[in-house]
Scaffold this motif. Structure first.
Motif, PDB file in Angstrom:
ATOM      1  N   TRP A 372       0.865  -1.274   0.004  1.00 32.56           N
ATOM      2  CA  TRP A 372       0.066  -0.110   0.000  1.00 32.56           C
ATOM      3  C   TRP A 372       0.835   1.464   0.144  1.00 32.56           C
ATOM      4  CZ3 TRP A 372      -4.660   0.462   3.832  1.00 32.56           C
ATOM      5  CH2 TRP A 372      -5.771   1.175   3.344  1.00 32.56           C
ATOM      6  N   LEU A 373       1.784   1.338   1.002  1.00 33.10           N
ATOM      7  CA  LEU A 373       3.008   2.529   0.938  1.00 33.10           C
ATOM      8  C   LEU A 373       4.057   2.173  -0.026  1.00 33.10           C
ATOM      9  CD1 LEU A 373       2.639   3.204   4.557  1.00 33.10           C
ATOM     10  CD2 LEU A 373       1.097   4.132   2.788  1.00 33.10           C
ATOM     11  N   SER A 374       4.191   1.188  -0.717  1.00 29.75           N
ATOM     12  CA  SER A 374       5.307   1.013  -1.527  1.00 29.75           C
ATOM     13  C   SER A 374       5.877   1.985  -2.368  1.00 29.75           C
ATOM     14  CB  SER A 374       5.393  -0.394  -2.002  1.00 29.75           C
ATOM     15  OG  SER A 374       6.621  -0.472  -3.069  1.00 29.75           O
ATOM     16  N   PRO A 375       6.735   2.727  -2.620  1.00 31.82           N
ATOM     17  CA  PRO A 375       7.253   3.444  -3.646  1.00 31.82           C
ATOM     18  C   PRO A 375       7.324   3.016  -4.912  1.00 31.82           C
ATOM     19  CG  PRO A 375       9.108   3.229  -2.357  1.00 31.82           C
ATOM     20  CD  PRO A 375       7.985   2.710  -1.463  1.00 31.82           C
ATOM     21  N   GLN A 376       7.603   1.819  -5.044  1.00 28.48           N
ATOM     22  CA  GLN A 376       7.584   0.978  -6.367  1.00 28.48           C
ATOM     23  C   GLN A 376       6.381   0.497  -6.967  1.00 28.48           C
ATOM     24  OE1 GLN A 376      10.940  -1.532  -3.959  1.00 28.48           O
ATOM     25  NE2 GLN A 376      10.805  -2.072  -6.230  1.00 28.48           N
ATOM     26  N   ARG A 377       5.386   0.632  -6.113  1.00 27.37           N
ATOM     27  CA  ARG A 377       3.907   0.004  -6.578  1.00 27.37           C
ATOM     28  C   ARG A 377       3.595   1.125  -7.934  1.00 27.37           C
ATOM     29  NH1 ARG A 377      -1.565   1.171  -5.629  1.00 27.37           N
ATOM     30  NH2 ARG A 377      -0.772   2.525  -3.656  1.00 27.37           N
ATOM     31  N   MET A 378       2.925   0.310  -9.017  1.00 26.57           N
ATOM     32  CA  MET A 378       2.584   1.204 -10.074  1.00 26.57           C
ATOM     33  C   MET A 378       1.023   0.590  -9.851  1.00 26.57           C
ATOM     34  SD  MET A 378       5.425   0.329 -12.823  1.00 26.57           S
ATOM     35  CE  MET A 378       4.927   1.563 -14.053  1.00 26.57           C
ATOM     36  N   VAL A 379       0.134   1.480 -10.699  1.00 26.96           N
ATOM     37  CA  VAL A 379      -1.499   1.522 -10.598  1.00 26.96           C
ATOM     38  C   VAL A 379      -1.743   0.086 -11.333  1.00 26.96           C
ATOM     39  CG1 VAL A 379      -3.614   2.509 -11.667  1.00 26.96           C
ATOM     40  CG2 VAL A 379      -1.693   3.845 -10.830  1.00 26.96           C
ATOM     41  N   ASP A 380      -0.953  -0.260 -12.536  1.00 24.50           N
ATOM     42  CA  ASP A 380      -1.264  -1.429 -13.231  1.00 24.50           C
ATOM     43  C   ASP A 380      -0.488  -2.660 -12.578  1.00 24.50           C
ATOM     44  OD1 ASP A 380       0.887  -0.689 -14.475  1.00 24.50           O
ATOM     45  OD2 ASP A 380      -0.078  -0.352 -16.626  1.00 24.50           O
ATOM     46  N   PHE A 381       0.479  -2.465 -11.805  1.00 22.74           N
ATOM     47  CA  PHE A 381       1.574  -3.309 -11.479  1.00 22.74           C
ATOM     48  C   PHE A 381       2.515  -3.800 -12.541  1.00 22.74           C
ATOM     49  CE2 PHE A 381      -2.404  -3.859  -9.291  1.00 22.74           C
ATOM     50  CZ  PHE A 381      -2.360  -3.577  -7.998  1.00 22.74           C
ATOM     51  N   ARG A 382       2.387  -2.998 -13.500  1.00 25.84           N
ATOM     52  CA  ARG A 382       3.275  -3.564 -14.752  1.00 25.84           C
ATOM     53  C   ARG A 382       4.584  -3.837 -14.532  1.00 25.84           C
ATOM     54  NH1 ARG A 382       2.863  -1.699 -19.309  1.00 25.84           N
ATOM     55  NH2 ARG A 382       0.797  -0.651 -18.969  1.00 25.84           N
ATOM     56  N   ASN A 383       5.356  -3.476 -13.107  1.00 24.06           N
ATOM     57  CA  ASN A 383       6.770  -3.663 -12.943  1.00 24.06           C
ATOM     58  C   ASN A 383       6.700  -5.192 -12.369  1.00 24.06           C
ATOM     59  OD1 ASN A 383       5.157  -2.487 -10.829  1.00 24.06           O
ATOM     60  ND2 ASN A 383       6.979  -2.085  -9.634  1.00 24.06           N
ATOM     61  N   MET A 384       5.750  -5.886 -12.043  1.00 28.54           N
ATOM     62  CA  MET A 384       5.814  -7.318 -11.764  1.00 28.54           C
ATOM     63  C   MET A 384       5.738  -8.003 -13.100  1.00 28.54           C
ATOM     64  SD  MET A 384       5.840  -9.680  -9.565  1.00 28.54           S
ATOM     65  CE  MET A 384       5.225 -10.954  -8.852  1.00 28.54           C
ATOM     66  N   PRO A 385       6.547  -8.994 -13.583  1.00 31.00           N
ATOM     67  CA  PRO A 385       6.388  -9.488 -14.612  1.00 31.00           C
ATOM     68  C   PRO A 385       5.230 -10.286 -15.205  1.00 31.00           C
ATOM     69  CG  PRO A 385       8.617 -10.157 -13.594  1.00 31.00           C
ATOM     70  CD  PRO A 385       7.882  -9.404 -12.463  1.00 31.00           C
ATOM     71  N   TRP A 386       4.469 -11.199 -14.186  1.00 36.01           N
ATOM     72  CA  TRP A 386       3.462 -11.496 -14.269  1.00 36.01           C
ATOM     73  C   TRP A 386       2.286 -10.672 -14.940  1.00 36.01           C
ATOM     74  CZ3 TRP A 386       3.738 -14.878  -9.404  1.00 36.01           C
ATOM     75  CH2 TRP A 386       4.420 -15.905  -9.296  1.00 36.01           C
TER      76      TRP A 386
END
Length: 542
Positions: A372-386
């Motif tokens: 929730w507070l992660s600075p790496q989180r993106m709206v569509d989570f595209r930085n996660m390979p899956w």
């Protein structure tokens, strides 16, 4: 030793100041550590499909129940329909439910020192901290189990008034996750036996109505009383001995990394059996039955998830029945909790302390992506390979794919992509087949029978084995035929009365013949997917 479990027959009230302060600590810890786990996105995809008018389904046109938590899924669906954002809604709902759970435990603790210990135990439990915010059923189950204990204490059967509230909480707990019936059943049976007259029937109705209502809906809509995930994980072909052996790693992980959770569960069960009344002993029996069930199920792959709600029950049992004194036993309990909690790193301080060494910790590797507070989180989570692969499948209009680890991928791929799941969580046909051996707990992969992928791709039954061909036709009747079609109800009767097992027994099927289309088998490792050791492997079939 008995003085450690001193019980005050009166229930002191915890002041509003302490209630607010201790709940604020729990809320702060929740927000600081909150992260959605990969499996929650399976439910997110079903909710998203329902919001878009496709029904409570995983793949469009197939009525299959992949989620294990009906009440949580319905609550999330209702709230998301108002807010329009499934991810944020899941976290906000989980926060409200977690605060409710903490408030119930604190308010009904045997004094301030007991309440302080109870909150410390919650905050130093990795199971509680990690899964209260995982967007799974845990936050709801925790609130219900705390409410059940409070209602039983406030409205004891002897009074004969409103005792049904405890039974209703128990009934709702069962449809939050079916196997929580083992936690609640002994208490509900004792509650029914202790009540008299009309109160007894009120208890029976309140406890049974949620399960009866959901079961009727599930049978009509899905063609089964049980979620498909139950077939995928319990219908795995493992013997009882193999299941207990597989569960050892799950229990060992708890003891090694989350000693607070393990010790509190054991302490509550022993205290209730040794120095408790009939109420407490029935709760302790529920804990024992549930832990035994985890052994027969082979444990799980998400450390702490299945221990979270039993732990909350144990904390509530102790908090509501043990009076801690500042000059004697309170320091001992608090120091022991702190020492055990700090032994392996405190999650509230370091939100993913086991990222490198503990593969069972979902939080360790999901927090940077979904925190929730992660600075790496993106709206569509595209930085996660899956998630990136799912977005690619959506953009390129993939029609049919085969994929392990389907949650985040499936949510981002959207309803236009039909996903074949070798782990069978979302597949009503594969879940009826035995899994490969050796199997990693919670990841029970099925081999694709000859002709199955062609069947899914073409939409026509091309299975080679006659028995499996029949089984596929029957599962498709459940999933696709009109709800009240006569042939569908014959198939429902057959598959729910042993017909599926009989057909599988007739079939020539090798559970270990896992393969990837176009590639040779390279591994039979417990964690391999379609014969490959690549967790990102996705095969486009059409």
């Amino acid at each position: 030793m008995r003085t450690l479990f001193h019980v005050n027959p009166f229930q002191p009230r915890v002041s509003a100041f302490w209630l607010a302060l201790l709940c604020a600590l729990v809320g702060w810890a929740f927000v600081r550590t909150a992260a959605v786990t990969e499996d929650a996105f399976i439910t997110f995809r079903v909710v998203d499909n329902a919001l878009h008018g496709y029904g409570l389904v995983w793949n469009i046109g197939e009525r299959v129940q992949p989620y294990t938590h009906p009440l949580w899924a319905l609550l999330l669906l209702t709230a998301s329909g108002v807010t329009g954002d499934i991810f944020q809604t899941a976290l906000l709902l989980s926060l409200l439910l977690t605060l409710t759970c903490a408030a119930l435990v604190v308010r009904h603790s045997q004094g301030v020192w007991t309440a302080i210990w109870a909150v410390l135990a919650l905050l130093f439990s990795e199971a509680f901290v990690e899964y209260s915010s995982a967007a799974l059923e845990n936050a709801l189950a925790n609130a219900l189990v705390a409410a059940m204990l409070v209602a039983w204490r406030v409205y004891p059967p002897e009074l004969g008034r409103r005792v049904w509230v405890a039974a209703l909480c128990g009934g709702l707990l069962v449809i939050t996750r079916h196997d929580f019936a083992l936690l609640a059943a002994p208490a509900m049976l004792v509650l029914f036996a202790k009540t008299q007259g009309r109160a007894r029937w009120a208890v029976l109705a309140a406890g049974a109505l949620p399960l009866v209502t959901w079961s009727a809906f599930s049978l009509i809509y899905y063609g089964s009383l049980w979620p498909n995930s139950a077939y995928a994980k319990l219908n795995n072909g493992l013997s009882l001995g193999e299941s207990f052996a597989a569960s050892e790693a799950y229990f060992a992980d708890l003891i090694k990394y989350d000693a607070v959770t393990a010790l509190v569960i054991v302490a509550a069960a022993l205290r209730a059996m040794w120095h408790g009344k009939w109420q407490m002993r029935s709760l302790a029996l529920g804990l024992v039955l549930y832990l035994g069930y985890l052994g027969t199920a082979g444990g799980d792959y998400m450390a702490g998830r299945l221990f979270c709600t039993p732990f909350v029950m144990a904390v509530a049992m102790l908090a509501m029945n043990v009076r801690l004194r500042w000059w004697w036993n309170a320091p001992l309990w608090i120091v022991l909790t702190l020492a055990l909690g700090l032994q392996r790193g405190w999650m509230v301080l370091n939100v993913h302390p086991h990222a490198e060494v503990r593969k069972m910790s979902q939080h360790a590797w999901m927090y940077p992506i979904t925190g929730w507070l992660s600075p790496q989180r993106m709206v569509d989570f595209r930085n996660m390979p899956w998630a990136e692969a799912g977005l690619k499948a959506k953009a390129e209009k993939h029609a049919v794919v085969a994929k392990c680890a389907v949650g985040l991928y499936g949510f981002e791929a959207g309803p236009g992509v039909f996903i074949v799941d070798p782990l069978a969580i979302t597949d009503g046909f594969l879940s009826r087949l035995p899994s490969k051996k050796p199997a990693y707990p919670g990841h029970y992969e099925r081999a694709f029978p000859a002709g199955y992928l062609q069947t899914v791709s073409a939409g026509q039954n091309q299975l080679i084995d006659p028995a499996l061909k029949t089984l596929y036709d029957q599962t498709q009747l459940l999933a696709r035929a009109p709800l009240f079609d006569a042939a569908r109800w014959r198939a429902i009767w057959s598959l729910n009365t042993g017909g599926a097992s009989a057909l599988v027994a007739q079939a020539k099927y090798d559970p270990n013949a896992t393969f990837t289309p176009g590639l040779s088998q390279s591994s039979n490792d417990m964690l391999s997917c379609m014969g490959q050791l690549d967790p990102l492997l996705t095969v486009r079939l059409r």
